[in-house]
Write a protein that holds these residues in place. Structure first.
Motif, PDB file in Angstrom:
ATOM      1  N   GLU A 241       0.835  -1.215   0.000  1.00  0.00           N
ATOM      2  CA  GLU A 241       0.000   0.000   0.000  1.00  0.00           C
ATOM      3  C   GLU A 241       0.866   1.259   0.000  1.00  0.00           C
ATOM      4  O   GLU A 241       0.496   2.269  -0.595  1.00  0.00           O
TER       5      GLU A 241
ATOM      6  N   LEU B 220      -0.908   4.625  -1.661  1.00  0.00           N
ATOM      7  CA  LEU B 220      -2.230   4.732  -1.025  1.00  0.00           C
ATOM      8  C   LEU B 220      -2.087   5.053   0.451  1.00  0.00           C
ATOM      9  O   LEU B 220      -3.022   5.512   1.097  1.00  0.00           O
TER      10      LEU B 220
ATOM     11  N   VAL C   1      -0.396   0.891 -10.132  1.00  0.00           N
ATOM     12  CA  VAL C   1      -1.741   0.437  -9.777  1.00  0.00           C
ATOM     13  C   VAL C   1      -1.645  -0.812  -8.905  1.00  0.00           C
ATOM     14  O   VAL C   1      -0.796  -1.667  -9.128  1.00  0.00           O
ATOM     15  N   MET C   2      -2.519  -0.880  -7.913  1.00  0.00           N
ATOM     16  CA  MET C   2      -2.515  -2.044  -7.025  1.00  0.00           C
ATOM     17  C   MET C   2      -3.796  -2.857  -7.193  1.00  0.00           C
ATOM     18  O   MET C   2      -4.876  -2.306  -7.333  1.00  0.00           O
TER      19      MET C   2
ATOM     20  N   GLU D 133      -5.940  -5.495  -5.110  1.00  0.00           N
ATOM     21  CA  GLU D 133      -6.027  -5.973  -3.736  1.00  0.00           C
ATOM     22  C   GLU D 133      -6.221  -7.489  -3.645  1.00  0.00           C
ATOM     23  O   GLU D 133      -6.599  -8.138  -4.612  1.00  0.00           O
TER      24      GLU D 133
ATOM     25  N   HIS E 241      -8.536  -9.092  -1.912  1.00  0.00           N
ATOM     26  CA  HIS E 241      -9.957  -9.329  -2.171  1.00  0.00           C
ATOM     27  C   HIS E 241     -10.465  -8.119  -2.936  1.00  0.00           C
ATOM     28  O   HIS E 241     -11.040  -7.206  -2.343  1.00  0.00           O
TER      29      HIS E 241
ATOM     30  N   ILE F 244     -12.566  -5.422  -4.973  1.00  0.00           N
ATOM     31  CA  ILE F 244     -14.000  -5.127  -5.006  1.00  0.00           C
ATOM     32  C   ILE F 244     -14.269  -4.410  -6.332  1.00  0.00           C
ATOM     33  O   ILE F 244     -13.527  -3.524  -6.730  1.00  0.00           O
ATOM     34  N   LEU F 245     -15.315  -4.865  -7.023  1.00  0.00           N
ATOM     35  CA  LEU F 245     -15.664  -4.229  -8.292  1.00  0.00           C
ATOM     36  C   LEU F 245     -16.826  -3.279  -8.053  1.00  0.00           C
ATOM     37  O   LEU F 245     -17.682  -3.538  -7.210  1.00  0.00           O
ATOM     38  N   PHE F 246     -16.850  -2.183  -8.797  1.00  0.00           N
ATOM     39  CA  PHE F 246     -17.943  -1.227  -8.660  1.00  0.00           C
ATOM     40  C   PHE F 246     -19.235  -1.912  -9.105  1.00  0.00           C
ATOM     41  O   PHE F 246     -19.212  -2.751 -10.019  1.00  0.00           O
ATOM     42  N   THR F 247     -20.352  -1.543  -8.464  1.00  0.00           N
ATOM     43  CA  THR F 247     -21.616  -2.221  -8.768  1.00  0.00           C
ATOM     44  C   THR F 247     -22.191  -1.731 -10.092  1.00  0.00           C
ATOM     45  O   THR F 247     -23.194  -1.020 -10.125  1.00  0.00           O
ATOM     46  N   THR F 248     -21.523  -2.124 -11.146  1.00  0.00           N
ATOM     47  CA  THR F 248     -21.984  -1.828 -12.493  1.00  0.00           C
ATOM     48  C   THR F 248     -21.477  -2.961 -13.385  1.00  0.00           C
ATOM     49  O   THR F 248     -21.098  -4.010 -12.871  1.00  0.00           O
TER      50      THR F 248
ATOM     51  N   PHE G 131     -13.322   2.594 -15.995  1.00  0.00           N
ATOM     52  CA  PHE G 131     -13.141   3.644 -14.987  1.00  0.00           C
ATOM     53  C   PHE G 131     -11.786   4.361 -15.079  1.00  0.00           C
ATOM     54  O   PHE G 131     -11.720   5.586 -15.168  1.00  0.00           O
TER      55      PHE G 131
ATOM     56  N   ARG H  52      -8.913  -4.325 -15.099  1.00  0.00           N
ATOM     57  CA  ARG H  52      -9.198  -2.919 -14.750  1.00  0.00           C
ATOM     58  C   ARG H  52      -7.895  -2.168 -14.474  1.00  0.00           C
ATOM     59  O   ARG H  52      -7.734  -1.016 -14.860  1.00  0.00           O
ATOM     60  N   ALA H  53      -6.962  -2.866 -13.817  1.00  0.00           N
ATOM     61  CA  ALA H  53      -5.664  -2.246 -13.524  1.00  0.00           C
ATOM     62  C   ALA H  53      -4.831  -2.117 -14.810  1.00  0.00           C
ATOM     63  O   ALA H  53      -4.207  -1.083 -15.051  1.00  0.00           O
TER      64      ALA H  53
ATOM     65  N   CYS I 260      -5.287   0.782 -17.334  1.00  0.00           N
ATOM     66  CA  CYS I 260      -4.685   2.077 -17.012  1.00  0.00           C
ATOM     67  C   CYS I 260      -3.284   2.216 -17.609  1.00  0.00           C
ATOM     68  O   CYS I 260      -2.637   3.252 -17.406  1.00  0.00           O
TER      69      CYS I 260
END
Lengths: 335, 231
Positions: free
Chosen positions: A46, A51, A81-82, A84, A86, A88-92, A100, A148-149, A152
């Motif tokens: 982190e 972060l 970019v990290m 994680e 676990h 978490i994906l955005f609720t879409t 994103f 997603r990472a 970028c």
């Protein structure tokens, strides 16, 4: 040089969770950060992903000394970019999740679409583009988080235990992705794991971390137990009220011990020539580790033993076999 | 039982006949309640967001005070606002007393704590990994806040629904600051109170039924929005 760290510490309350006098990481390499739970791996990751600010110390990233102001960090986060442990994906939808990072970088729509399809292809999730992200399985979520990472176009990707929560099929897929992004795209990769085999297999260099400090090698066979003295005045450590290991120490009460897997000696169960402090166990698992064979032996607690290949050839042991283990006093270290 | 059935039938008939007076009352109620909910949301949602997101001295006491204000009686707010906007009050020259604006001011004070505390609760419940994910993907502070807001949208919508429900059903502020002037400040609740005083139970209960119907319709609408947003 990618990262140069000097005198880095991270303190929570009275607890120093990270204490790294010096660490240098090169560009374009794959680094495996190996250590048991609570060794500070995630905290270091982190900090390296900007972060979390360290409590003290200096970080130089790509020849730039990091000042931990939000404006400066936002610029650096566009390159590092990290993912994680676990994620978490955005609720879409999956598509919008991957989009994103591109949107915040103001990429044109046509280019966004092309890049999203490219990274989803790379992680084998193209057909899930329109699926709801929160309906995916653990392994699929992990792969979308990687996509997603990747979208970028970072210079560095940090993975926190990327395969700890996925099945073997996803594990193979993720390990392949991790190698590919380093070789094909030249992205520097830093990942944490407590799996020594995975670290050896994937990384150019392994960094051992123990109790927040870099270690020369990893401590293995870590157990908690209490020190007692028998009738002859010999000291031993009682682990889980099951196993007694002879120790040499002045400490009393509860301690943490580590047993060096290379120093444990294994004999067939009927052989009584070894003498000394012996325990009987059953071979649960054998793993090929190049020069060594790793045996997982159940003696009431699971003990990992590392046998030299040549020695193993001379006196092979089989899974399910009963064996005797001899623990020399110097194999047990009080931590 | 007959009273309720008669009232229900009267309510249907009143709605069906589109009685001009009833329509005016319903419209005033909707206009005033919607305005106060909108204004309170514009203040309360960002305030709740800031309180939940930022660490500052006195954060806990601020939340405790807001929670206490949830129990603020409408009559107390009525008296408080009256003191400011009555002829002798410092805002007396603005001639706000017994206007719809006066009701809106009172209702905004009533529901700001509701919107704010519900927003704080909604934001606090959001997994911190959303914030970290947005940040590591390169989002600015504002974009990160946008992500958290989006994930908390159902909770925030609940704050708005609860606030609207509170103001459309309140009577103290509307009566004290609005004055129940026919065609101007007569809302459904003040009209019900008046009809009750006159002994017109059937009409009073009929207005109550209409109020519940409106609440139900508004909730159906929000429910529809939530359903769409979940896809």
């Amino acid at each position: 040089m990618l990262f140069e760290i000097k005198n880095l510490t991270k303190v929570y309350g009275n607890r120093k969770v990270l204490d790294i006098p010096e660490l240098r990481l090169e560009k374009g390499k794959v680094y495996g950060l190996l250590g048991p739970n609570g060794s500070g791996k995630t905290t270091l990751l982190e900090i390296l992903s900007f972060l979390l600010p360290p409590t003290t110390g200096e970080i130089v990233y790509d020849a730039r000394t990091v000042d931990f102001s939000e404006a400066f960090l936002q610029g650096l986060r566009r390159e590092v970019v990290m993912v994680e442990q676990h994620p978490i994906l955005f609720t879409t939808s999956v598509y919008k999740n991957v989009e994103f990072g591109l949107k915040v970088r103001k990429e044109p729509k046509a280019r966004r679409k092309r890049m999203i399809h490219e990274v989803l292809d790379l992680v084998g999730m193209r057909e899930f583009a329109e699926a709801s992200a929160h309906k995916l399985s653990g392994g699929e979520t992990q792969r979308v988080a990687i996509a997603r990472a990747l979208a970028c176009s970072p210079k560095v990707i940090l993975f926190d235990e990327p395969t700890s929560n996925v099945d073997i099929e996803n594990q193979i897929a993720i390990e392949g992705i991790l190698r590919d992004i380093n070789i094909q795209k030249g992205i520097s990769v830093i990942f944490t794991t407590h799996n020594r085999i995975q670290a050896t297999k994937l990384s150019d260099r392994i960094i051992f971390l123990f109790n927040g400090k870099p270690a020369s090698s990893i401590y293995e066979n870590i157990f908690s137990g209490s020190i007692s003295t028998d009738g002859n005045g010999n000291k031993y450590c009682l682990i889980h009220n099951k196993v007694r290991l002879a120790v040499r120490t002045d400490k009393t009460g509860y301690v943490k011990i580590s047993v060096d897997p290379k120093m444990i000696k294994v004999f067939p169960a009927q052989d009584s020539s070894a003498g000394g402090h012996k325990l009987v166990g059953r071979v649960m698992q054998l793993t090929d580790e190049g020069d060594h064979v790793r045996a997982l032996i159940d003696i009431g607690i699971p003990i990992s033993v590392l046998l030299g290949r040549e020695k193993y050839k001379q006196a092979p042991i089989l899974t399910g076999e009963r064996v005797e283990l001899f623990f020399p006093l110097e194999s047990v270290e009080i931590m | 039982m007959n009273l309720l059935i008669d009232s229900f039938i009267s309510a249907i008939l009143l709605l069906k006949s589109l009685d001009a007076e009833v329509c005016a009352i319903v419209l005033v109620s909707l206009k005033v309640s919607s305005s106060s909910t909108l204004i309170a949301s514009l203040i309360g949602i960002p305030a709740g967001f800031a309180i939940a997101f930022k660490e500052f001295r006195g954060k806990r006491i601020t939340i405790t005070i807001l929670n206490t204000l949830l129990a603020l009686p409408t009559v107390v707010i009525g008296l408080f606002v009256y003191a400011f906007i009555s002829r002798r009050g410092i805002f007396g020259p603005l001639d706000l007393l017994y206007t719809q604006k006066a009701i809106i001011i009172g209702q905004v004070i009533l529901i700001i704590p509701i919107v704010t505390t519900f927003t704080i609760a909604a934001i606090s419940r959001i997994d911190d990994r959303y914030r970290k994910s947005a940040m590591t993907l390169g989002a600015t502070t504002l974009q990160t806040a946008g992500v958290v807001f989006r994930e908390a949208r159902f909770g925030i919508m609940a704050a708005v629904i609860a606030s609207f429900g509170r103001v459309i059903a309140e009577v103290g502020i509307s009566m004290m600051l609005g004055g129940n002037a026919k065609g101007f400040t007569r809302t459904m609740t003040t009209a019900m109170a008046l009809e009750y005083d006159k002994g017109e139970f059937v009409l009073a209960v009929a207005l109550g039924v209409i109020l519940l119907m409106i609440s139900f319709t508004v909730n159906l609408f929000f429910n529809y929005l939530q359903g769409r947003a979940r896809v």
